[in-house]
Design an enzyme around this catalytic site. Structure first.
Site, PDB file in Angstrom:
ATOM      1  N   ASP A 208       2.223  28.645  28.386  1.00 23.38           N
ATOM      2  CA  ASP A 208       1.770  30.184  28.777  1.00 23.38           C
ATOM      3  C   ASP A 208       0.631  30.747  27.870  1.00 23.38           C
ATOM      4  O   ASP A 208       0.320  29.923  26.952  1.00 23.38           O
ATOM      5  CB  ASP A 208       2.867  31.069  28.746  1.00 23.38           C
ATOM      6  CG  ASP A 208       3.451  31.220  27.517  1.00 23.38           C
ATOM      7  OD1 ASP A 208       2.939  31.797  26.744  1.00 23.38           O
ATOM      8  OD2 ASP A 208       4.464  30.532  27.327  1.00 23.38           O
ATOM      9  N   ASP A 210       1.142  33.448  25.984  1.00 27.43           N
ATOM     10  CA  ASP A 210       1.629  34.569  25.323  1.00 27.43           C
ATOM     11  C   ASP A 210       1.299  35.793  25.999  1.00 27.43           C
ATOM     12  O   ASP A 210       1.459  35.900  27.453  1.00 27.43           O
ATOM     13  CB  ASP A 210       1.166  34.574  23.976  1.00 27.43           C
ATOM     14  CG  ASP A 210       2.227  35.261  22.873  1.00 27.43           C
ATOM     15  OD1 ASP A 210       3.225  34.904  23.056  1.00 27.43           O
ATOM     16  OD2 ASP A 210       1.736  35.983  22.057  1.00 27.43           O
TER      17      ASP A 210
END
Length: 290
Positions: A208, A210
């Site tokens: 991802d 973050d």
């Protein structure tokens, strides 16, 4: 000395395919119980040991992982090289979900975990300017390229305590520090591997962005798990390719990882605690017996 690869599997990586003579073994450690039993066998001709960092079924939170017992157990089994596989968030636009990153630096923001095998009764200070092994990291990158995976060599990993993900302010702060990825398990694992005189390399799997990225939602577990599932097969492919890049004959590490304790022990021999020395029999036996 023969090469023996130790693999510490992170989130989503709970097994190694293709191990000959695979057997789950229980390893006793004076530092407590490891995260799980250790899967041992041979992979493409090389002995290998696999330890799921969070335990099968993901039963250990990042702060609760028995890092000292895990490293000690792999050392006791005869491992010479440790490959750490973990999930991370990206702090850079060009490190995309699904990419692999070979970490070479850390910023340690953890605070609730024992970080050393040494202490009162036997004090030691190891060098840690370069926390991963360049030789082993190069082999991991080559294995990833062989497996057709997008891999970035060289990155700074922020180790946060967790288990919560970052706030937006924290995520922006870490980007401002020049960090590249963020995770919850890189420390103190790398520090302990160095104290145990084990070569250590970190393969970080990006799941991802973050929460800093304006074009992506904040981190959610469902999205992370989807990417982890896709990455797990790639991680196993990298591990399967590693034996060919390391070879069976283990020469001394050119970077001195396997001699990290040569000048590290500070406590005078007559002041050392026998009980602590007994616990250090695997980790520091080379220098204590010498």
């Amino acid at each position: 000395m023969q090469t023996m690869i130790g693999v510490i599997g992170g989130s989503g990586v709970y097994q190694i395919d293709g191990l000959e003579g695979a057997d789950w073994v229980k390893v006793a450690s004076p530092w407590g119980a490891p995260s799980d039993e250790v899967l041992t066998g041979r992979l493409n001709g090389l002995p290998m040991a696999f330890l799921p960092r969070h335990g099968r079924g993901h039963v250990h939170a990042p702060s609760d992982v028995p890092y000292r017992a895990n490293i000690d157990a792999l050392k006791r089994l005869g491992c010479t090289d440790i490959i750490a596989v973990s999930a991370v968030g990206s702090l850079r636009e060009d490190f995309r979900p699904g990419d692999f990153v070979i970490v070479d630096q850390y910023i340690d923001r953890t605070f609730a975990r024992p970080k050393s095998f040494f202490g009162a009764g036997c004090v030691a200070h190891v060098g840690f300017a370069h926390p991963t092994c360049p030789r082993l990291s190069t082999a991991c990158a080559a294995a990833a390229r062989q497996a057709g995976i997008s891999v970035h060599e060289g990155a700074t990993y922020v180790a946060m305590e967790g288990p919560q993900f970052s706030t937006l302010a924290e995520s922006r702060l870490y980007r401002g520090w020049g960090a590249d990825v963020i995770g919850m398990t890189g420390m103190p694992e790398a520090k302990l591997a160095r104290e145990a005189e084990l070569c250590y390399a970190s393969i970080a799997m990006v799941t991802d962005y973050d929460c800093w990225h304006p074009g992506h939602d904040a981190v959610d577990v469902a999205a992370v798990i989807r990417t982890l599932t896709a990455n797990a097969g790639n991680a196993r492919a990298v591990i399967a390719a590693l034996p060919a890049h390391l070879g069976p004959d283990r020469a001394p590490c050119p970077h001195g990882c396997d001699r990290a304790l040569d000048m590290a022990l500070m406590t005078a021999p007559d002041k050392r605690d026998p009980a602590l020395l007994a616990r250090l029999d695997a980790v520091a036996g080379r220098v204590l017996r010498g």
